[in-house]
Design a protein around this motif. Structure first.
Motif, PDB file in Angstrom:
ATOM      1  N   ARG A  36       0.836  -1.212   0.000  1.00 49.52           N
ATOM      2  CA  ARG A  36       0.000   0.000   0.000  1.00 49.52           C
ATOM      3  C   ARG A  36       0.874   1.266   0.000  1.00 49.52           C
ATOM      4  O   ARG A  36       0.548   2.250  -0.647  1.00 49.52           O
ATOM      5  N   ALA A  37       1.974   1.217   0.727  1.00 46.36           N
ATOM      6  CA  ALA A  37       2.839   2.401   0.839  1.00 46.36           C
ATOM      7  C   ALA A  37       3.407   2.802  -0.519  1.00 46.36           C
ATOM      8  O   ALA A  37       3.768   3.959  -0.744  1.00 46.36           O
ATOM      9  N   LYS A  38       3.458   1.832  -1.432  1.00 44.37           N
ATOM     10  CA  LYS A  38       3.996   2.137  -2.768  1.00 44.37           C
ATOM     11  C   LYS A  38       3.108   3.089  -3.549  1.00 44.37           C
ATOM     12  O   LYS A  38       3.505   3.620  -4.583  1.00 44.37           O
ATOM     13  N   MET A  39       1.852   3.281  -3.096  1.00 42.51           N
ATOM     14  CA  MET A  39       0.965   4.231  -3.780  1.00 42.51           C
ATOM     15  C   MET A  39       1.423   5.671  -3.550  1.00 42.51           C
ATOM     16  O   MET A  39       0.955   6.593  -4.218  1.00 42.51           O
ATOM     17  N   LEU A  40       2.309   5.872  -2.569  1.00 46.57           N
ATOM     18  CA  LEU A  40       2.763   7.229  -2.251  1.00 46.57           C
ATOM     19  C   LEU A  40       4.037   7.569  -3.006  1.00 46.57           C
ATOM     20  O   LEU A  40       4.707   6.700  -3.546  1.00 46.57           O
ATOM     21  N   LYS A  41       4.371   8.862  -2.975  1.00 49.10           N
ATOM     22  CA  LYS A  41       5.613   9.297  -3.610  1.00 49.10           C
ATOM     23  C   LYS A  41       6.697   9.428  -2.543  1.00 49.10           C
ATOM     24  O   LYS A  41       6.626  10.314  -1.687  1.00 49.10           O
ATOM     25  N   TRP A  42       7.641   8.530  -2.577  1.00 49.99           N
ATOM     26  CA  TRP A  42       8.736   8.545  -1.599  1.00 49.99           C
ATOM     27  C   TRP A  42       9.961   9.194  -2.240  1.00 49.99           C
ATOM     28  O   TRP A  42      10.320   8.862  -3.371  1.00 49.99           O
ATOM     29  N   ASP A  43      10.618  10.073  -1.502  1.00 55.22           N
ATOM     30  CA  ASP A  43      11.852  10.662  -2.023  1.00 55.22           C
ATOM     31  C   ASP A  43      12.995   9.669  -1.884  1.00 55.22           C
ATOM     32  O   ASP A  43      13.972   9.721  -2.620  1.00 55.22           O
ATOM     33  N   GLN A  44      12.821   8.802  -0.898  1.00 56.24           N
ATOM     34  CA  GLN A  44      13.793   7.713  -0.739  1.00 56.24           C
ATOM     35  C   GLN A  44      13.036   6.549  -0.150  1.00 56.24           C
ATOM     36  O   GLN A  44      12.259   6.720   0.797  1.00 56.24           O
ATOM     37  N   LYS A  45      13.226   5.362  -0.728  1.00 57.20           N
ATOM     38  CA  LYS A  45      12.475   4.215  -0.250  1.00 57.20           C
ATOM     39  C   LYS A  45      12.982   3.764   1.119  1.00 57.20           C
ATOM     40  O   LYS A  45      14.145   3.947   1.451  1.00 57.20           O
ATOM     41  N   TRP A  46      12.089   3.174   1.915  1.00 57.57           N
ATOM     42  CA  TRP A  46      12.464   2.651   3.227  1.00 57.57           C
ATOM     43  C   TRP A  46      13.389   1.456   3.072  1.00 57.57           C
ATOM     44  O   TRP A  46      13.403   0.811   2.026  1.00 57.57           O
ATOM     45  N   ASP A  47      14.166   1.149   4.128  1.00 57.01           N
ATOM     46  CA  ASP A  47      14.958  -0.077   4.059  1.00 57.01           C
ATOM     47  C   ASP A  47      14.467  -1.144   5.031  1.00 57.01           C
ATOM     48  O   ASP A  47      14.980  -2.257   5.045  1.00 57.01           O
ATOM     49  N   GLN A  48      13.463  -0.796   5.826  1.00 55.44           N
ATOM     50  CA  GLN A  48      12.858  -1.804   6.699  1.00 55.44           C
ATOM     51  C   GLN A  48      11.399  -1.396   6.879  1.00 55.44           C
ATOM     52  O   GLN A  48      11.102  -0.222   7.134  1.00 55.44           O
ATOM     53  N   VAL A  49      10.473  -2.370   6.743  1.00 53.51           N
ATOM     54  CA  VAL A  49       9.048  -2.010   6.804  1.00 53.51           C
ATOM     55  C   VAL A  49       8.636  -1.663   8.230  1.00 53.51           C
ATOM     56  O   VAL A  49       7.975  -0.660   8.474  1.00 53.51           O
ATOM     57  N   LEU A  50       9.012  -2.508   9.177  1.00 54.42           N
ATOM     58  CA  LEU A  50       8.490  -2.352  10.531  1.00 54.42           C
ATOM     59  C   LEU A  50       9.565  -2.666  11.553  1.00 54.42           C
ATOM     60  O   LEU A  50      10.304  -3.637  11.400  1.00 54.42           O
ATOM     61  N   MET A  51       9.647  -1.809  12.561  1.00 52.11           N
ATOM     62  CA  MET A  51      10.522  -2.130  13.685  1.00 52.11           C
ATOM     63  C   MET A  51       9.686  -2.228  14.942  1.00 52.11           C
ATOM     64  O   MET A  51       8.945  -1.317  15.277  1.00 52.11           O
ATOM     65  N   ARG A  52       9.796  -3.389  15.599  1.00 49.91           N
ATOM     66  CA  ARG A  52       9.036  -3.590  16.834  1.00 49.91           C
ATOM     67  C   ARG A  52       9.967  -3.480  18.031  1.00 49.91           C
ATOM     68  O   ARG A  52      10.930  -4.228  18.146  1.00 49.91           O
ATOM     69  N   ASP A  53       9.609  -2.532  18.896  1.00 49.11           N
ATOM     70  CA  ASP A  53      10.316  -2.412  20.160  1.00 49.11           C
ATOM     71  C   ASP A  53       9.220  -2.096  21.190  1.00 49.11           C
ATOM     72  O   ASP A  53       9.111  -0.974  21.666  1.00 49.11           O
ATOM     73  N   PRO A  54       8.346  -3.069  21.439  1.00 51.93           N
ATOM     74  CA  PRO A  54       7.100  -2.821  22.166  1.00 51.93           C
ATOM     75  C   PRO A  54       7.308  -2.021  23.451  1.00 51.93           C
ATOM     76  O   PRO A  54       8.256  -2.325  24.176  1.00 51.93           O
ATOM     77  N   PRO A  55       6.477  -1.029  23.765  1.00 50.23           N
ATOM     78  CA  PRO A  55       5.314  -0.594  22.981  1.00 50.23           C
ATOM     79  C   PRO A  55       5.643   0.497  21.960  1.00 50.23           C
ATOM     80  O   PRO A  55       4.789   1.318  21.662  1.00 50.23           O
ATOM     81  N   TYR A  56       6.865   0.497  21.462  1.00 54.38           N
ATOM     82  CA  TYR A  56       7.190   1.461  20.408  1.00 54.38           C
ATOM     83  C   TYR A  56       7.332   0.734  19.081  1.00 54.38           C
ATOM     84  O   TYR A  56       7.924  -0.353  19.019  1.00 54.38           O
TER      85      TYR A  56
END
Ligand code: WT7
Length: 634
Positions: A36-56
Motif C-alpha cells: 500500500r505504501a507504494k501508492m505514495l511518492k517517496w523521495d527515498q524508499k524505506w529499508d525496513q518495513v516495521l521495527m518492533r520495540d514494544p510498545p514502540y
C-alpha cells in the motif's frame, strides 16, 4: 437476529475493492502495508518495513517522504492540476473553489511566510481556526517545511488553547479575527489573545474572516494577506523522515488533562490513503463531503490528508447544519451533487428529531455512499440514515477508529461486506483485533475489551512528553504488544463487531456486563425518543444499575406513563437487567463541541459527585438545568 443489508448489485459490480482476498493478504501486515505504501511518492524508499520495540513501533524506516508533496506537488501535472481540490462554502453562502494548482501555490507561499517568520523544522505551530480554506493551507505549509502542527478546535476555550500551546511549547499561532456561527461573528482573535498574552509566543498570523475589530500587537501579530502578498511562489519542500512528527492532536484521556497524541508521516499517509480509497470506494469523479471539523482527527485524516493524497474533490462547510434552516446540508448536497457523505450519529439523530420533511424537498440522488463515525450508531439511526438520506440505495460504512489510530480500523469494505445496521462489521485488511477479558481472548458472543493485536502504520507514536502515560494508558492492561482501545465490544457468530462504547460506560448489573450504548439504543428504538444517554449508578443489591437521560421528539410531552413504557421497552429488547432505575427527560444533553454526549458529566450528576471540568462542553448551561431537575426528583 439482526437485519442484513446487501450492497446494491450495481454498487458491488463497480466497487473499487471487490477482491475478498485482501482480508487474507492483510494477515501478513508487513507485505500488505508495504504494498500500500507504494501508492505514495517517496523521495527515498524505506529499508525496513516495521521495527518492533514494544510498545514502540516504527514504520518504513529511513524512508523519506513529504506530506505536502504527496498531497499537492504530485498532482501538478497537465492532467491533474486543474481538478478541484476544495469547494468551500461559508455559512453566509460565499463560495471559494481551489484547484490542486491553486492550493499548491497558496501552500508554497504560506510555507515561505512561515520560514520568514522564523519557523524552523521541528518547531510546533499551533493553529486555531474554523473551517476555512486557510486552515488546510496552513497545515500543509507546516508539513512542507517539517514544522509539526497542533490544530486546536476553534470552539475550544482560550484556556484550552493556552494549555495545549504551553504543553507543546509552541511559539507560533495561526488564527482568525472572527468567524461565522448561526449568522453571528464570533470574536475569535480576542479568545486567541487571552491564551497568547500570558505565553511566550513570538508570532501570530491572523486571517481576515469576520471583519470584526481586533487588536494587533506590533511585532507579534501579522495579517495573513499582508504576508502572503510578499511571499515567493515556490518553497522547496524539506526532506522528511518517515518517522518525523507530522502533527500533534490533543485529546482528553481518563484523567481530564489533554494529551498530545503524536502522529508521524510515512505510516500515517499510508493508512489514510488506503482507507480513503477503499472504505469510501473513492472514484475520480466523486464529490466527497465530510461534515466534521478539521480541528478533530476526523478532519485531519479525512478532510485534509486523506482526500488530498487521493486527489479527490471535497466540500468544506464553515457553519452550522441548521443555519439558516435545518435544510442547509441537503441544499449543499443538492447544489454540489455530493456523492459521498461522512458524518456522525449525533448529527443523524438531530436530523431525525427535526424531521424528514427537511430532506424531502431536496434531490439527494447524487449520493451513493454514506459514512458514520464518532460513536456507536444505534440501529434506528442507521436505518433512518439509510432510508431518508440514502434512499435505500447507499451502503453505510460505520467506521470505528480513534484519535490514536489515525485511520479507520473497523469498517465495512462497501462492495464486499453485507451490512448489519449498528455493526461496524470487520477490521480493515491489515488490522488485527481481539475481544479480550482478564483470562485472554473471548469467543464470539462474549463482551470484552477491544484490543488491537498487531501494529498498524498510522498508529500513534507516543504522547508528547508523556512516555509513562503512553505506556500505562494503552499498553498497560494487556502488555506492550496489545493496544488497549478503552472500548468494549462483542463479536457475533459471523465475526461482526459491535462496539459498545467506552469501557467506562460498560456496566456490571448483578454480574451481567451491559453497555450503556446498548440501553441507549433500546431507548432510541422507541419511536418518540430522539436521543438517550445512559450512565451507571451504584446500587446496593445489583452493584450498578443504568440511569437514563432521554430527549423526546419535538412536541412530545414527558409523562410517567411514557417513562413506564420506556422501561418496559428496554426490558423487552435487552432484558430486565437493562431496565433503567430511573429516567430523566431533558430537551438537551451536555455535549462536547464535536457533538459527543459527555456521559461523565451525566454520571456525576446522577450520583451527585463533583462534575469536574466542563470547559469542553458546547452547552454548559444545561448542567445546572439537569441538576435542578434531579434535585426536584430526590
Ligand atoms: C472514540 C474515539 C475517530 C474519529 C472521531 C472520534 C468512539 C468512534 C466509532 C464508531 C463506535 C466509535 C469510540 C472511540 N467511536 N467511531 N464507528 N462506532 N464507536 O475520535 O475523539 O478519539 O474518540 O470514539 O469509543 O474510542 P476520538
Amino acid at each position: 437476529m439482526a437485519e442484513i443489508i446487501l450492497p446494491p448489485k450495481d454498487f458491488k459490480k463497480k466497487a473499487v475493492i471487490q477482491d475478498e482476498t485482501f482480508y487474507e493478504q492483510g494477515q501478513d501486515i508487513e507485505t500488505f502495508w508495504a504494498e500500500r505504501a507504494k501508492m505514495l511518492k517517496w523521495d527515498q524508499k524505506w529499508d525496513q518495513v516495521l521495527m518492533r520495540d514494544p510498545p514502540y513501533y516504527k514504520w518504513f524506516l529511513n524512508g523519506k517522504i513529504n506530506a505536502s508533496v504527496n498531497c499537492l506537488d504530485r498532482w501538478i501535472t497537465p492532467g491533474d492540476k486543474d481538478k478541484i481540490a476544495y469547494i468551500w462554502e461559508g455559512e453566509m453562502g460565499e463560495v471559494r473553489k481551489y484547484t490542486y494548482e491553486e492550493l499548491y501555490t497558496e501552500v508554497n507561499k504560506f510555507s515561505n511566510v512561515l520560514k520568514n517568520l522564523g519557523v524552523k523544522k521541528g518547531d510546533i505551530v499551533s493553529i486555531y481556526m474554523p473551517v476555512i480554506p486557510e486552515l488546510p493551507i496552513a497545515m500543509l505549509a507546516c508539513a512542507r517545511i517539517g514544522a509539526p502542527h497542533s490544530v486546536v478546535f476553534a470552539g475550544f476555550s482560550a484556556e484550552s488553547l493556552r494549555d495545549r500551546m504551553e504543553d507543546a511549547e509552541s511559539k507560533f499561532l495561526i488564527t482568525v479575527d472572527g468567524y461565522y456561527r448561526r449568522g453571528k461573528v464570533l470574536k475569535h482573535k480576542q479568545k486567541s489573545d487571552e491564551a497568547v498574552d500570558k505565553l511566550d509566543v513570538s508570532k501570530v498570523v491572523v486571517v481576515k474572516r469576520g471583519g470584526n475589530d481586533i487588536t494587533m500587537v506590533p511585532n507579534r501579530d501579522y495579517w495573513w494577506h499582508d504576508l502572503m502578498a510578499e511571499a515567493d511562489e515556490y518553497c522547496t519542500p524539506e526532506e522528511i523522515d518517515s518517522e518525523d512528527l507530522l502533527f500533534l492532536m490533543y485529546t482528553s484521556g481518563t484523567t481530564g488533562k489533554p494529551k498530545g497524541v503524536m502522529h508521524s508521516t510515512g505510516g500515517y499517509l499510508t493508512g489514510v490513503l488506503t482507507t480513503m480509497k477503499w472504505v469510501f470506494d473513492l472514484r475520480d469523479d466523486d464529490i466527497y463531503w465530510c461534515t466534521a471539523d478539521i480541528g478533530w482527527i476526523t478532519g485531519h485524516s479525512y478532510m485534509v490528508y486523506g482526500p488530498l493524497v487521493a486527489h479527490s474533490t471535497s466540500i468544506l462547510y464553515e457553519g452550522s447544519p441548521d443555519y439558516p434552516s435545518p435544510a442547509r446540508w441537503w441544499e449543499i448536497i443538492e447544489k454540489y451533487k455530493v456523492t459521498i457523505l461522512y458524518t456522525a450519529p449525533t448529527a443523524i439523530r438531530m436530523f431525525m428529531r427535526w424531521g424528514a420533511q427537511w430532506l424531502e424537498k431536496h434531490n439527494l440522488k447524487s449520493l451513493r455512499l454514506l459514512g458514520s463515525v464518532g460513536e456507536p450508531i444505534n440501529p434506528e439511526a442507521w436505518l433512518w440514515y439509510y432510508r431518508h438520506v440514502g434512499n435505500n440505495a447507499c451502503p453505510i460504512v460505520d467506521t470505528w477508529w480513534m484519535t490514536e489510530t489515525g485511520m479507520q480500523m473497523i469498517t465495512p469494505l462497501p462492495g464486499i461486506l453485507p451490512l448489519k445496521p449498528g455493526s461496524a462489521t470487520r477490521p480493515f485488511p491489515g488490522v488485527a483485533v481481539e475481544i479480550r477479558g482478564p483470562s485472554g481472548a473471548l469467543p464470539p458472543g462474549e463482551k470484552g475489551d477491544l484490543v488491537i493485536t498487531q501494529p498498524w502504520p498510522s498508529m500513534l507514536r507516543g504522547l508528547y512528553k508523556a512516555p509513562e502515560k503512553y505506556k500505562e494508558e494503552y499498553w498497560g492492561k494487556y502488555g506492550p504488544e496489545a493496544f488497549f482501545t478503552g472500548d468494549g465490544a462483542i463479536m457475533d457468530q459471523d465475526n461482526y463487531l459491535w462496539l459498545l462504547g467506552r469501557i467506562g460506560d460498560v456496566l456490571n448489573v448483578a454480574g451481567h456486563r451491559l453497555g450503556t450504548a446498548e440501553v441507549e439504543s433500546a431507548l432510541v428504538d422507541y419511536p418518540l425518543v430522539t436521543e438517550a444517554a445512559v450512565v451507571g449508578i451504584p446500587d446496593e443489591i445489583k452493584g450498578q444499575v443504568p440511569f437514563a437521560y432521554v430527549s423526546l421528539a419535538a412536541g412530545v410531552e414527558p409523562s410517567d406513563d411514557l417513562k413506564d413504557k420506556l422501561m418496559k421497552h428496554v426490558s423487552k429488547i435487552i432484558g430486565p437487567t437493562a431496565r433503567p432505575k430511573d429516567i430523566l427527560f431533558s430537551d438537551d444533553l451536555p455535549k462536547t463541541r464535536s457533538g459527543k454526549i459527555m456521559r461523565r458529566v451525566l454520571r456525576n450528576l446522577a450520583t451527585k459527585e463533583e462534575i469536574g471540568d466542563i470547559t469542553t462542553l458546547s452547552n454548559p448551561e444545561i448542567v445546572q438545568v439537569i441538576r435542578e431537575r434531579l434535585d426536584k426528583k430526590a
